[in-house]
Design a protein around this motif. Structure first.
Motif, PDB file in Angstrom:
ATOM      1  N   UNK A   1       0.676  -1.066  -0.084  1.00  0.00           N
ATOM      2  CA  UNK A   1       0.084   0.114  -0.027  1.00  0.00           C
ATOM      3  C   UNK A   1       0.733   1.189   0.270  1.00  0.00           C
ATOM      4  N   UNK A   2       0.213   2.338  -0.462  1.00  0.00           N
ATOM      5  CA  UNK A   2       0.922   3.453  -0.279  1.00  0.00           C
ATOM      6  C   UNK A   2      -0.071   4.714  -0.015  1.00  0.00           C
ATOM      7  N   UNK A   3       0.491   5.546   1.207  1.00  0.00           N
ATOM      8  CA  UNK A   3      -0.225   6.743   1.425  1.00  0.00           C
ATOM      9  C   UNK A   3      -0.337   7.908   0.346  1.00  0.00           C
ATOM     10  N   UNK A   4      -1.406   8.965   0.478  1.00  0.00           N
ATOM     11  CA  UNK A   4      -1.327   9.911  -0.351  1.00  0.00           C
ATOM     12  C   UNK A   4      -1.379   9.797  -1.827  1.00  0.00           C
ATOM     13  N   UNK A   5      -2.073   8.377  -2.152  1.00  0.00           N
ATOM     14  CA  UNK A   5      -1.668   7.940  -3.773  1.00  0.00           C
ATOM     15  C   UNK A   5      -2.862   8.436  -4.395  1.00  0.00           C
ATOM     16  N   UNK A   6      -2.659   8.919  -5.823  1.00  0.00           N
ATOM     17  CA  UNK A   6      -3.675   9.247  -6.596  1.00  0.00           C
ATOM     18  C   UNK A   6      -3.446   8.180  -7.946  1.00  0.00           C
ATOM     19  N   UNK A   7      -4.307   7.552  -7.815  1.00  0.00           N
ATOM     20  CA  UNK A   7      -4.398   6.224  -8.888  1.00  0.00           C
ATOM     21  C   UNK A   7      -5.342   6.463  -9.991  1.00  0.00           C
ATOM     22  N   UNK A   8      -4.773   5.870 -11.278  1.00  0.00           N
ATOM     23  CA  UNK A   8      -5.934   5.738 -12.266  1.00  0.00           C
ATOM     24  C   UNK A   8      -5.862   4.523 -12.756  1.00  0.00           C
ATOM     25  N   UNK A   9      -6.888   3.967 -13.133  1.00  0.00           N
ATOM     26  CA  UNK A   9      -6.993   2.418 -13.790  1.00  0.00           C
ATOM     27  C   UNK A   9      -7.815   2.575 -14.882  1.00  0.00           C
ATOM     28  N   UNK A  10      -7.353   2.195 -16.158  1.00  0.00           N
ATOM     29  CA  UNK A  10      -8.177   2.153 -17.261  1.00  0.00           C
ATOM     30  C   UNK A  10      -9.096   1.081 -17.605  1.00  0.00           C
ATOM     31  N   UNK A  11      -9.974   1.224 -18.134  1.00  0.00           N
ATOM     32  CA  UNK A  11     -10.795  -0.030 -18.589  1.00  0.00           C
ATOM     33  C   UNK A  11     -10.160  -0.680 -19.529  1.00  0.00           C
ATOM     34  N   UNK A  12     -10.568  -2.128 -19.403  1.00  0.00           N
ATOM     35  CA  UNK A  12      -9.878  -3.061 -20.382  1.00  0.00           C
ATOM     36  C   UNK A  12     -10.223  -2.934 -21.805  1.00  0.00           C
ATOM     37  N   UNK A  13      -9.346  -2.627 -22.744  1.00  0.00           N
ATOM     38  CA  UNK A  13      -9.434  -2.377 -24.055  1.00  0.00           C
ATOM     39  C   UNK A  13      -8.785  -3.600 -24.948  1.00  0.00           C
ATOM     40  N   UNK A  14      -9.583  -4.501 -25.555  1.00  0.00           N
ATOM     41  CA  UNK A  14      -8.914  -5.804 -25.967  1.00  0.00           C
ATOM     42  C   UNK A  14      -7.928  -6.510 -25.357  1.00  0.00           C
ATOM     43  N   UNK A  15      -8.346  -6.502 -23.842  1.00  0.00           N
ATOM     44  CA  UNK A  15      -7.678  -7.222 -22.874  1.00  0.00           C
ATOM     45  C   UNK A  15      -6.440  -6.633 -22.314  1.00  0.00           C
ATOM     46  N   UNK A  16      -6.414  -5.361 -22.711  1.00  0.00           N
ATOM     47  CA  UNK A  16      -5.208  -4.506 -22.085  1.00  0.00           C
ATOM     48  C   UNK A  16      -5.694  -3.543 -21.075  1.00  0.00           C
ATOM     49  N   UNK A  17      -5.103  -3.600 -20.034  1.00  0.00           N
ATOM     50  CA  UNK A  17      -5.360  -2.545 -18.993  1.00  0.00           C
ATOM     51  C   UNK A  17      -3.935  -1.976 -18.357  1.00  0.00           C
TER      52      UNK A  17
END
Length: 334
Positions: A150-166
């Protein structure tokens, strides 16, 4: 009569509106209670047998919420407390929501979340690279490999899966006055999943408070399902403070059949620094599902340390105190 019908109509309309509003927001409570026997051997203080919490999975109590904002956009949040079921005390060093505490937005673009969270590096090893990751029993990769959980103060972006790639990228603010680069966290992953195959790579970097050095971990992990049998392989390159340099390699399998599941793995830590403190671990684990929510587990792992290496066999909530350990316990999720 007309006024009565109008009143009834208004009442029904208000009820429908309130029901719709409730349907657009949700809050759920979830958790895990895990406790069992832990026998450790090979520690400096001698053999010990104890009742421990969080052997297969850390015991936790969590709250999760979601509010529909329209246009497929939603506000999401999670607060998750870790606790010790054997003593009733708070885990994670006494931090109330030390496991996770974040809020964000999700939609067709993916998800952006802010707070204390799992890192992309950790999720790569957990989801793709380790047969023991879902149950962090004695044979888990984290006994020899860096987890960066884990990490504190984290800003995170998770993309949608496109053609199986994320893709997953994260930035953790160091919050050191006068120099934003000190103590910050940079982490990211790129993965592909299609049918039986999952392949993912991740990188994690921590800049130390002095700003003179940094810790870097690069991981490549893959898994493939052959009918019932699932094979795992992962390799990590680690570079750290004081010119530390090592390579970690894992190979393992998981075989579920009926209510049963068997896990085997071997992890090799190859120290490239001058001390050359290598280590290797063999682990075997077993689960028996009493129901969809409750299972029994057992595991054994042994580490062979070379030239003064001090790796120990741990569990989900305990770093361990010896180079051999046996686990036996019960886990219930709700």
């Amino acid at each position: 009569m007309k006024q009565t019908l109008i009143g009834i109509g208004i009442g029904i309309g208000a009820w429908l509106c309130s029901t719709a509003a409730l349907a657009q927001s949700s809050v759920s409570v979830y958790g895990i209670v895990d406790t069992g026997m832990l026998a450790e051997r090979g520690g400096p203080g001698g053999a010990i047998t104890k009742l421990n919490s969080g052997i297969a999975s850390s015991s936790r109590l969590g709250f999760r919420g979601r509010e529909d904002l329209g246009g497929e956009l939603a506000a999401v949040w999670v607060i998750e407390n870790g606790f010790n079921a054997d003593t009733g005390t708070i885990g994670q060093g006494g931090v109330l929501f030390g496991r996770q505490a974040y809020a964000g937005l999700s939609g067709r673009f993916g998800a952006v979340t802010l707070g204390r969270q799992y890192t992309p590096y950790y999720r790569t090893l957990r989801d793709v690279g380790d047969p023991f990751a879902a149950v962090s029993l004695a044979g888990r990769a984290g006994n020899l490999m860096a987890l960066n959980t884990r990490a504190d103060n984290l800003v995170q972006y998770i993309s949608p899966a496109i053609g199986g790639v994320r893709a997953d990228v994260a930035y953790g603010a160091g919050e050191v006055a006068g120099d934003s680069s000190k103590n910050r966290t940079l982490s990211g992953s790129l993965g592909y999943a299609n049918g039986a195959l999952a392949l993912q790579t991740a990188h994690h970097r921590i800049d130390n408070p002095a700003g003179t050095d940094r810790v870097r971990h690069t991981l490549v992990a893959a898994s493939y399902r052959f009918s019932r049998l699932k094979a795992y392989v992962s390799h990590a390159r680690n570079r750290g403070l004081a010119s530390a340099d090592s390579h970690d390699t894992l190979a393992g399998v998981a075989l579920p059949f009926g209510r049963h599941k068997v896990m085997l793995s071997h992890v090799r830590h190859d120290d490239r620094a001058a001390a050359n403190q290598d280590a290797r671990q063999w682990g075997v684990g077993y689960q028996f599902a009493l129901s969809k929510r409750t299972d029994l587990y057992a595991a054994y792992a042994a580490i062979h340390n070379e030239r003064g290496a001090g790796f120990t066999v741990g569990t989900a909530s305990d770093r361990g105190g010896g180079d051999r350990a046996t686990n036996l316990g019960l886990r219930h999720s709700f």
